[in-house]
Design a protein around this motif. Structure first.
Motif, short mmCIF file in Angstrom:
data_model
loop_
_atom_site.label_atom_id
_atom_site.label_comp_id
_atom_site.label_asym_id
_atom_site.label_seq_id
_atom_site.Cartn_x
_atom_site.Cartn_y
_atom_site.Cartn_z
N ARG A 8 15.55 -0.59 2.13
CA ARG A 8 14.70 0.49 1.61
C ARG A 8 13.47 -0.12 0.95
O ARG A 8 13.57 -1.08 0.20
N THR A 11 10.48 1.51 -4.54
CA THR A 11 9.55 2.42 -5.20
C THR A 11 8.86 1.65 -6.32
O THR A 11 9.53 1.07 -7.18
N ASP A 35 16.01 -1.11 -5.56
CA ASP A 35 15.07 -0.24 -4.85
C ASP A 35 13.88 0.18 -5.71
O ASP A 35 13.11 1.05 -5.32
N ILE A 36 13.77 -0.43 -6.89
CA ILE A 36 12.65 -0.12 -7.80
C ILE A 36 11.95 -1.41 -8.19
O ILE A 36 12.60 -2.40 -8.55
N ASP A 58 3.61 3.86 -7.13
CA ASP A 58 4.07 5.14 -6.60
C ASP A 58 4.29 6.14 -7.74
O ASP A 58 3.98 7.33 -7.61
N HIS A 126 12.94 7.94 -7.65
CA HIS A 126 12.80 8.01 -6.19
C HIS A 126 12.34 9.40 -5.75
O HIS A 126 11.53 9.54 -4.83
N SER A 127 12.84 10.43 -6.42
CA SER A 127 12.42 11.80 -6.08
C SER A 127 10.95 11.99 -6.39
O SER A 127 10.21 12.60 -5.60
N ALA A 129 8.66 9.76 -6.45
CA ALA A 129 7.85 9.01 -5.47
C ALA A 129 7.64 9.80 -4.20
O ALA A 129 6.63 9.63 -3.51
N GLU A 130 8.58 10.70 -3.91
CA GLU A 130 8.48 11.53 -2.71
C GLU A 130 7.83 12.88 -3.01
O GLU A 130 7.76 13.75 -2.14
#
Length: 215
Positions: A8, A11, A35-36, A58, A126-127, A129-130
């Motif tokens: 992944r 972020t 993942d960060i 992000d 993560h949310s 970032a999206e």
């Protein structure tokens, strides 16, 4: 037969909190999440805006109270106005209606409380970032209650006083402008605060504008 997990893309985030110890704790916590990736840290709103313009994270993890200089709400407003704006995820201990309204009104993508569990914070990052909104449960409850609540009914005099507040007038100046006593101004202010669910002059103006009670 083996299966492989597609890596992944991390972020990237920028931390903004005026407390060094808090930033150190967040850095250690976020460093445990593969993942960060933390690109940098800022101790003031102004520094956060400058670093975000340079590093292009992000997500900016933003506290609301930042000591001297601009607060987290104004920093959020400036961040979301950048040519390449990051998503802003508020991370704070404050969950008053006025704080939530001001932060979301300034463009924050999400609003989390520092008491949340690490995995909840990771998911929120993560949310954000999206571009998906994430709210801590207590914050979500306040937002829902606010949405379900009826529009506050302010008297003509209370609206007059709100208008004067929006222009930055103090109690004595408002009393002179409206030909009433300072005691009467204070009484009306107390009623305005109760109706809007705030406890400060700035909060009253912010909520009134959000609900379009002021032009």
């Amino acid at each position: 037969m083996s299966t492989s997990r597609t890596p992944r893309t991390p972020t990237t985030i920028l931390l903004c909190d005026d407390h060094v110890v808090v930033r150190a704790g967040l850095l250690a916590l976020l460093g445990s999440e593969p993942d960060i990736e933390v690109l940098g840290e800022a101790g003031s709103g102004e520094e956060a805006v400058a670093l975000a313009a340079k590093l292009h994270p992000d997500v900016v993890l933003m506290d609301l109270q930042l000591g001297e200089g601009i607060d987290g709400v104004e920093a959020t407003r400036r961040l979301t106005a950048l040519p390449r704006p990051p998503h802003v995820l508020v991370l704070t201990t404050y969950d008053t209606d006025a704080d939530i309204t001001r932060a979301i009104g300034a463009g924050a993508t999400g609003y989390m409380l520092k008491a949340e569990r690490p995995e909840e914070l990771f998911a929120a990052i993560h949310s954000a970032a999206e571009g998906r909104t994430t709210l801590s449960p207590p914050v979500a409850s306040r937002v829902m209650a606010h949405m379900r609540g009826s529009r506050p009914t302010l008297t003509e005099r209370e609206l007059d006083i709100l208008g004067q507040l929006a222009h930055g007038l103090g109690n004595r100046e408002i009393a002179r402008a409206l030909f009433i006593s300072e005691a009467t101004v204070k009484t009306h202010l107390g009623r305005i605060y109760d109706k809007l669910g705030v406890d400060t002059r700035a909060g009253a103006v912010a909520v009134a504008k959000e609900r379009r009670l002021l032009p």
